[in-house]
Write a protein that holds these residues in place. Structure first.
Motif, PDB file in Angstrom:
ATOM      1  N   PHE A 350       1.014  61.221  53.510  1.00  0.00           N
ATOM      2  CA  PHE A 350       1.215  61.527  54.670  1.00  0.00           C
ATOM      3  C   PHE A 350       2.146  59.445  54.673  1.00  0.00           C
ATOM      4  CE2 PHE A 350      -1.482  64.934  55.901  1.00  0.00           C
ATOM      5  CZ  PHE A 350      -0.714  64.803  57.260  1.00  0.00           C
ATOM      6  N   ALA A 351       0.646  58.793  53.709  1.00  0.00           N
ATOM      7  CA  ALA A 351       1.256  57.464  53.656  1.00  0.00           C
ATOM      8  C   ALA A 351       3.085  57.517  53.005  1.00  0.00           C
ATOM      9  CB  ALA A 351       0.564  56.410  52.693  1.00  0.00           C
ATOM     10  N   ASP A 352       3.956  58.191  52.627  1.00  0.00           N
ATOM     11  CA  ASP A 352       5.326  57.497  52.240  1.00  0.00           C
ATOM     12  C   ASP A 352       6.052  58.728  53.504  1.00  0.00           C
ATOM     13  OD1 ASP A 352       4.680  56.949  49.466  1.00  0.00           O
ATOM     14  OD2 ASP A 352       4.979  59.050  48.488  1.00  0.00           O
ATOM     15  N   THR A 353       5.096  59.260  54.242  1.00  0.00           N
ATOM     16  CA  THR A 353       6.554  60.109  56.070  1.00  0.00           C
ATOM     17  C   THR A 353       6.219  58.537  56.889  1.00  0.00           C
ATOM     18  OG1 THR A 353       5.530  61.551  55.099  1.00  0.00           O
ATOM     19  CG2 THR A 353       6.294  61.657  57.488  1.00  0.00           C
ATOM     20  N   LEU A 354       4.772  58.387  56.603  1.00  0.00           N
ATOM     21  CA  LEU A 354       4.593  57.370  58.590  1.00  0.00           C
ATOM     22  C   LEU A 354       5.195  56.086  58.112  1.00  0.00           C
ATOM     23  CD1 LEU A 354       0.598  58.345  58.659  1.00  0.00           C
ATOM     24  CD2 LEU A 354       3.101  58.736  59.714  1.00  0.00           C
ATOM     25  N   ALA A 355       5.305  55.363  56.466  1.00  0.00           N
ATOM     26  CA  ALA A 355       5.894  54.020  56.145  1.00  0.00           C
ATOM     27  C   ALA A 355       7.240  54.462  56.191  1.00  0.00           C
ATOM     28  CB  ALA A 355       5.142  53.840  55.021  1.00  0.00           C
ATOM     29  N   ASN A 356       8.268  55.935  56.253  1.00  0.00           N
ATOM     30  CA  ASN A 356       9.765  55.067  56.422  1.00  0.00           C
ATOM     31  C   ASN A 356       9.699  54.894  57.291  1.00  0.00           C
ATOM     32  OD1 ASN A 356      12.321  56.147  55.584  1.00  0.00           O
ATOM     33  ND2 ASN A 356      11.922  58.062  57.479  1.00  0.00           N
ATOM     34  N   GLY A 357      10.677  53.434  56.789  1.00  0.00           N
ATOM     35  CA  GLY A 357      10.859  52.826  57.719  1.00  0.00           C
ATOM     36  C   GLY A 357      11.110  51.587  57.890  1.00  0.00           C
ATOM     37  N   PHE A 358       9.232  51.058  57.392  1.00  0.00           N
ATOM     38  CA  PHE A 358       8.755  50.263  57.961  1.00  0.00           C
ATOM     39  C   PHE A 358       8.442  48.900  56.429  1.00  0.00           C
ATOM     40  CE2 PHE A 358       6.960  52.718  60.744  1.00  0.00           C
ATOM     41  CZ  PHE A 358       6.509  51.816  62.442  1.00  0.00           C
ATOM     42  N   ASP A 359       9.497  48.442  56.640  1.00  0.00           N
ATOM     43  CA  ASP A 359       9.976  47.390  55.632  1.00  0.00           C
ATOM     44  C   ASP A 359       9.279  46.263  55.738  1.00  0.00           C
ATOM     45  OD1 ASP A 359      11.465  50.158  54.891  1.00  0.00           O
ATOM     46  OD2 ASP A 359      12.983  49.263  56.057  1.00  0.00           O
ATOM     47  N   GLY A 360       8.284  46.105  56.525  1.00  0.00           N
ATOM     48  CA  GLY A 360       7.979  44.328  56.360  1.00  0.00           C
ATOM     49  C   GLY A 360       7.065  44.376  55.401  1.00  0.00           C
ATOM     50  N   ARG A 361       6.343  42.971  55.978  1.00  0.00           N
ATOM     51  CA  ARG A 361       5.182  42.639  54.688  1.00  0.00           C
ATOM     52  C   ARG A 361       4.287  42.483  54.931  1.00  0.00           C
ATOM     53  NH1 ARG A 361       5.381  43.604  49.418  1.00  0.00           N
ATOM     54  NH2 ARG A 361       3.422  43.788  49.217  1.00  0.00           N
ATOM     55  N   LEU A 362       2.748  42.509  55.221  1.00  0.00           N
ATOM     56  CA  LEU A 362       2.153  41.568  55.808  1.00  0.00           C
ATOM     57  C   LEU A 362       1.793  40.693  55.743  1.00  0.00           C
ATOM     58  CD1 LEU A 362      -1.443  43.608  55.213  1.00  0.00           C
ATOM     59  CD2 LEU A 362      -0.841  43.187  57.375  1.00  0.00           C
ATOM     60  N   ALA A 363       2.397  40.069  54.701  1.00  0.00           N
ATOM     61  CA  ALA A 363       2.284  38.440  54.167  1.00  0.00           C
ATOM     62  C   ALA A 363       2.698  38.100  55.120  1.00  0.00           C
ATOM     63  CB  ALA A 363       1.978  37.785  53.345  1.00  0.00           C
ATOM     64  N   LEU A 364       4.574  38.563  55.481  1.00  0.00           N
ATOM     65  CA  LEU A 364       5.895  37.812  56.141  1.00  0.00           C
ATOM     66  C   LEU A 364       5.122  37.953  57.469  1.00  0.00           C
ATOM     67  CD1 LEU A 364       8.436  38.942  53.912  1.00  0.00           C
ATOM     68  CD2 LEU A 364       6.894  36.211  53.951  1.00  0.00           C
ATOM     69  N   ALA A 365       5.025  39.700  58.099  1.00  0.00           N
ATOM     70  CA  ALA A 365       4.936  39.174  59.184  1.00  0.00           C
ATOM     71  C   ALA A 365       3.611  38.282  60.557  1.00  0.00           C
ATOM     72  CB  ALA A 365       4.132  40.441  59.949  1.00  0.00           C
ATOM     73  N   ALA A 366       2.477  38.663  59.061  1.00  0.00           N
ATOM     74  CA  ALA A 366       1.220  36.757  59.893  1.00  0.00           C
ATOM     75  C   ALA A 366       1.940  35.509  59.646  1.00  0.00           C
ATOM     76  CB  ALA A 366       0.683  36.772  58.538  1.00  0.00           C
ATOM     77  N   GLY A 367       2.964  35.605  59.591  1.00  0.00           N
ATOM     78  CA  GLY A 367       3.726  33.920  59.937  1.00  0.00           C
ATOM     79  C   GLY A 367       4.322  34.146  61.509  1.00  0.00           C
ATOM     80  N   HIS A 368       4.104  34.961  62.140  1.00  0.00           N
ATOM     81  CA  HIS A 368       4.925  35.245  63.214  1.00  0.00           C
ATOM     82  C   HIS A 368       4.239  35.020  64.620  1.00  0.00           C
ATOM     83  CE1 HIS A 368       8.333  36.747  65.835  1.00  0.00           C
ATOM     84  NE2 HIS A 368       7.274  37.117  66.928  1.00  0.00           N
ATOM     85  N   VAL A 369       4.531  33.601  65.207  1.00  0.00           N
ATOM     86  CA  VAL A 369       4.424  32.987  66.786  1.00  0.00           C
ATOM     87  C   VAL A 369       5.432  33.847  67.937  1.00  0.00           C
ATOM     88  CG1 VAL A 369       3.709  30.971  67.852  1.00  0.00           C
ATOM     89  CG2 VAL A 369       3.662  30.968  64.667  1.00  0.00           C
ATOM     90  N   THR A 370       3.951  34.564  68.085  1.00  0.00           N
ATOM     91  CA  THR A 370       4.911  34.786  70.018  1.00  0.00           C
ATOM     92  C   THR A 370       5.342  33.410  70.746  1.00  0.00           C
ATOM     93  OG1 THR A 370       2.825  36.686  69.907  1.00  0.00           O
ATOM     94  CG2 THR A 370       4.059  35.763  71.690  1.00  0.00           C
ATOM     95  N   LYS A 371       6.670  33.555  71.439  1.00  0.00           N
ATOM     96  CA  LYS A 371       7.640  33.154  71.875  1.00  0.00           C
ATOM     97  C   LYS A 371       7.347  33.580  73.361  1.00  0.00           C
ATOM     98  CE  LYS A 371       9.913  30.158  68.238  1.00  0.00           C
ATOM     99  NZ  LYS A 371      10.378  29.107  67.772  1.00  0.00           N
ATOM    100  N   GLN A 372       7.361  32.958  74.710  1.00  0.00           N
ATOM    101  CA  GLN A 372       7.582  32.778  76.112  1.00  0.00           C
ATOM    102  C   GLN A 372       9.290  33.548  75.915  1.00  0.00           C
ATOM    103  OE1 GLN A 372       5.984  34.114  78.448  1.00  0.00           O
ATOM    104  NE2 GLN A 372       4.217  31.718  78.990  1.00  0.00           N
ATOM    105  N   GLU A 373       9.589  34.700  76.710  1.00  0.00           N
ATOM    106  CA  GLU A 373      10.739  35.396  76.852  1.00  0.00           C
ATOM    107  C   GLU A 373      11.405  35.302  78.442  1.00  0.00           C
ATOM    108  OE1 GLU A 373      11.434  37.768  73.093  1.00  0.00           O
ATOM    109  OE2 GLU A 373       9.768  38.441  74.560  1.00  0.00           O
ATOM    110  N   PRO A 374      11.498  33.905  79.215  1.00  0.00           N
ATOM    111  CA  PRO A 374      12.185  34.354  80.703  1.00  0.00           C
ATOM    112  C   PRO A 374      13.000  34.796  80.696  1.00  0.00           C
ATOM    113  CG  PRO A 374      11.755  31.488  80.315  1.00  0.00           C
ATOM    114  CD  PRO A 374      11.280  32.925  78.677  1.00  0.00           C
ATOM    115  N   ARG A 375      13.039  35.693  82.068  1.00  0.00           N
ATOM    116  CA  ARG A 375      14.626  36.107  81.835  1.00  0.00           C
ATOM    117  C   ARG A 375      15.375  34.944  83.300  1.00  0.00           C
ATOM    118  NH1 ARG A 375      13.604  42.288  84.188  1.00  0.00           N
ATOM    119  NH2 ARG A 375      15.347  42.239  84.979  1.00  0.00           N
ATOM    120  N   ASP A 376      16.272  35.116  83.419  1.00  0.00           N
ATOM    121  CA  ASP A 376      17.163  34.457  83.805  1.00  0.00           C
ATOM    122  C   ASP A 376      16.829  35.318  85.420  1.00  0.00           C
ATOM    123  OD1 ASP A 376      18.911  33.881  85.889  1.00  0.00           O
ATOM    124  OD2 ASP A 376      20.728  33.717  83.949  1.00  0.00           O
ATOM    125  N   PRO A 377      16.865  34.599  86.126  1.00  0.00           N
ATOM    126  CA  PRO A 377      16.240  34.971  87.735  1.00  0.00           C
ATOM    127  C   PRO A 377      17.188  35.703  88.681  1.00  0.00           C
ATOM    128  CG  PRO A 377      15.473  32.663  87.249  1.00  0.00           C
ATOM    129  CD  PRO A 377      16.556  32.894  86.441  1.00  0.00           C
TER     130      PRO A 377
END
Length: 522
Positions: A350-377
């Protein structure tokens, strides 16, 4: 100009110029290398990742420190729970020191990291109390969380909040407040702390308690890495003949809609794609706790294909301990095992099946900071010339099945409605009369309103009287009288379908009736 070198000799002007050029080139190269590394890290931080859960205290022990495939490199170790007060334990059985001594846990984690693996820590779970539930002292709670983070050097934490813990709103507020402060402290010192909420879900999405837990985190200022839903144990919310894969997909779609509303209510503007990135899925592989539910490898493939297609940020599973076919001595496969899945696997995982295409890593993803994405009126302006259906109006009334355009999207009415915004941020589908169909497409034009040819029925006349069953045309559309009336316009049937003596007829149905009558006469 000349430049002294260390033994007192001087460089000629030509050599000095060359030296300066060389220094500049090296500096520029270093800058470019830093820029390239930073850019690569930023891209890597948004890559979806896979990490299966490992039940640390289950027996037989699972050797997570010896991953057999890439799918096992990153793991979510579970569960850190309360000892009844403010001290963290593994499953209520071992303190962190005891786990090091009796389970050799610290060494096994170190061994995994030697092989370029990473861990996240999950707090809570179904069977024990999460620390915030029993620890009412916020300072002590902060120390307990910090002790775990420091002990294991983790940058990603997961809160699996269920049952009574999820219903405890006071604990939820404490948890959110303390985690928000810990995250701020980490980031102020250039550290990372990704925070995931893992919550139960039905096919209609999160429960009310689940949406409250998310709102508490956002209100406290936590930058949630995401909401990971348990796509398992759907019970009555799963339709008959619906596969577990299909049910999981419906659950993700519903939760995405809820997350959209939750972030809107928190005054955070994020794109639909970013909100998909803030979703995770955790199926229970094989036999679920409900005897009639079992996730097969085909279901796992179906879930994976949808998840990668939409770009969800995380895939996990419960659990790596169970990712093996049960042996012949395990007779009752409908009884959930800690060590096998209960379904045929034919040598696949199941691990190989579910992991297919999920190529990121825990440590790298931990550094992501959410930023606002306001839409143009301008993105919210609807143009009648390029809208396939009428633009929604607060003063108009809409019958079930009516399609309209609002903010560049097409919606369909689920029942009669008037004055209710199509994109109002509601947490449950039954709270809105509108279903989002999809965006207005490029180069679309208004869909012609079908009408019947003049003379098909008499045109309505306000001076005439009409008996039950009489039919008329009003602006080319057919209507039928429900009772005797005079002077009452068929137009009112749209705003007051129950009080109006007229009911609108479906043009296609009328055309079929007329064709059938013509064929019978011929």
């Amino acid at each position: 100009m000349s430049i002294l070198i260390r033994d007192g000799r001087r460089l000629s002007p030509l050599r000095a110029a060359l030296a300066l050029l060389l220094v500049g080139a090296l500096a520029a190269g270093g800058f470019l290398a830093h820029q390239t590394w930073s850019s690569e890290r930023a891209v890597a931080s948004t890559k979806p990742w896979f990490a299966g859960y490992v039940d640390v205290t289950a027996t037989p022990a699972f050797a997570f420190e010896q991953p057999q495939t890439d799918a096992g490199r990153d793991v979510v170790l579970s569960f850190i729970v309360s000892d009844g007060e403010c001290r963290p334990t593994w499953g209520g059985y071992f303190s962190m020191d005891e786990a090091a001594a009796k389970l050799d846990l610290d060494r096994r984690i170190a061994r995994l990291k030697q092989q370029e693996g990473e861990i996240a820590i999950s707090f809570g779970g179904l069977n024990n109390d999460e620390l915030a539930t029993t620890c009412s002292d916020e300072n002590a709670l902060a120390r307990a969380y910090s002790d775990v983070l420091a002990r294991y050097g983790v940058t990603t934490i997961d809160f699996d909040v269920e049952a009574d813990d999820l219903a405890d709103t006071a604990a939820g507020e404490r948890r959110a407040k303390v985690i928000a402060e810990l995250q701020r402290e980490r980031r102020d010192s250039d550290g990372d702390l990704a925070v995931w909420l893992t919550l139960p879900a039905a096919t209609f999405g999160l429960t009310e308690e689940g949406t409250t837990a998310v709102a508490q985190m956002l209100d406290a200022g936590v930058d949630l890495a995401g909401v990971n839903i348990m796509t398992m144990n759907f019970g009555d919310s799963r339709e008959k003949r619906e596969t577990m894969g299909e049910a999981a997909v419906r659950s993700l779609q519903a939760t995405h809609r809820q997350l959209t509303a939750l972030y809107q209510l928190a005054d955070q503007e994020l794109s639909a794609q970013t909100l998909w990135r803030k979703l995770g899925a955790t199926p229970m592989i094989g036999q679920n706790d409900i005897p009639t539910e079992a996730l097969s490898l085909d279901d796992a493939t179906e879930l994976n294909e949808f998840a990668t297609g939409q770009g969800i940020g995380r895939m996990s599973m419960w659990s790596l301990n169970r990712d093996a076919e049960c042996g012949p001595n395990y007779v009752d496969v409908t009884r959930v095992s800690d060590a096998c899945s209960g379904v045929p696997q034919d040598g696949e995982s199941f691990a190989d099946t579910l992991a297919n295409g999920f190529d990121g890593r825990l440590a790298l993803a931990a550094g992501h900071v959410t930023k606002q994405e306001p839409r143009d009126p301008a993105d919210f302006v609807d143009d009648p010339e390029t809208s396939p259906y009428p633009i929604w109006s607060e003063d108009a009334s809409y019958l079930k099945g009516t399609k309209i355009v609002w903010h560049r999207n097409v919606y369909e009415a689920k029942w009669w409605t008037s004055g209710e915004l199509p994109d109002s941020p509601v947490l449950n589908e039954w709270e809105t009369p509108w279903t989002l169909i999809g965006p207005v497409l490029e180069n679309e034009r208004p869909v012609p309103v079908p009408t019947l040819p003049p003379g098909t029925y008499p045109d309505w006349d306000g001076l005439d009287t009409y008996d039950k069953g009489d039919r008329v045309l009003f602006e080319g559309s057919p209507y039928q009288a429900k009772w005797w009336n005079q002077g009452e316009s068929p137009e009112a049937s749209h705003s007051d379908p129950d009080g109006s003596p007229w009911t609108a007829l479906d043009i296609e149905d009328v055309q079929e009736e007329l064709e059938a009558a013509t064929d019978a006469a011929g």
